[in-house]
Write an enzyme that holds these catalytic residues in place. Structure first.
Site, mmCIF file in Angstrom:
data_model
loop_
_atom_site.group_PDB
_atom_site.id
_atom_site.type_symbol
_atom_site.label_atom_id
_atom_site.label_comp_id
_atom_site.label_asym_id
_atom_site.label_seq_id
_atom_site.Cartn_x
_atom_site.Cartn_y
_atom_site.Cartn_z
ATOM 1 N N CYS A 76 9.616 -7.768 3.365
ATOM 2 C CA CYS A 76 9.120 -6.165 4.757
ATOM 3 C C CYS A 76 9.742 -6.613 6.007
ATOM 4 O O CYS A 76 10.632 -5.239 5.985
ATOM 5 C CB CYS A 76 7.735 -7.475 4.917
ATOM 6 N N HIS A 174 5.556 -7.988 -0.541
ATOM 7 C CA HIS A 174 5.546 -8.882 -0.593
ATOM 8 C C HIS A 174 5.971 -10.052 -2.286
ATOM 9 O O HIS A 174 4.762 -10.180 -2.781
ATOM 10 C CB HIS A 174 4.554 -9.490 0.043
ATOM 11 N N GLU A 176 6.153 -12.328 -2.700
ATOM 12 C CA GLU A 176 5.412 -14.287 -2.330
ATOM 13 C C GLU A 176 4.221 -13.974 -2.704
ATOM 14 O O GLU A 176 3.839 -15.106 -2.856
ATOM 15 C CB GLU A 176 6.578 -14.346 -1.824
#
Length: 192
Positions: A76, A174, A176
């Site tokens: 990001c 993202h 994650e």
């Protein structure tokens, strides 16, 4: 050992939690020697470009990151600061990737927030991941398409969803926060 860069940017613990779920050992650090010795480095980020770059410069991380030889993953804002210039705060980036970061035109809802697909997958990060898989985005600025683009997302306009140059990898989305698909992508990064 995976070094997660510590620089007062957001989302650092989410990345560490995702690595923990994969059984990967990691440390959140701004110690140059630990970063240089790490097998892999992750540069996550949520925040504002100019204030984040100021902190990176104060810590000397803006010079260290481009000099790293092991695989590095920017996420990001981490990806955006690895580019040349950023319209957010008129910020000069690290110039690892030969592209600029621009603000989305307000033709639709900004920020681009939520799940989206990515196309034209060209990176080892996407091993066993398909164009039908959704990934999680949240951003108001985007990286232009360039020779470093390894996947494309279309929201208002086509932009780089991921970039790669030499040992540097980066994603606008993202991993994650992208469930099983994101976990697979992090696993792929750990295998590089």
């Amino acid at each position: 050992m995976i070094a997660i860069l510590k620089y007062n940017g957001g989302n650092v613990s989410s990345v560490q939690n995702a690595l923990n779920r994969l059984g990967a050992e990691s440390i959140i650090t701004d110690d140059f020697e630990l970063i240089k010795k790490a097998d892999k480095v992750i540069f996550p980020g949520v925040g504002e470009a100019s204030s984040t770059m100021k902190i990176l410069k104060e810590k000397g991380l803006d010079q260290l990151i481009p000099s790293l030889k092991q695989p590095v993953l920017g996420i990001c804002l981490g990806m955006q600061l690895m580019c040349k210039n950023n319209e957010e705060g008129n910020t000069v980036g690290m110039g690892i990737f030969d592209c600029n970061v621009k603000k989305f035109p307000s033709l639709d809802l900004v920020p681009h927030m939520g799940w989206n697909t990515v196309l034209d997958l060209k990176s080892p990060l996407f091993s066993e991941i398909s164009e039908e898989d959704d990934l999680y985005f949240v951003h108001s600025f985007y990286c232009e398409l360039s020779e470093n683009t390894t996947s494309v997302c279309d929201y208002i306009l086509p932009f780089s969803a991921s970039l790669q140059k030499d040992n540097f990898f980066a994603t606008q989305f993202h991993p994650e926060k992208s469930g099983k698909v994101g976990n697979k992508m992090l696993e792929n990064f750990l295998k590089i």
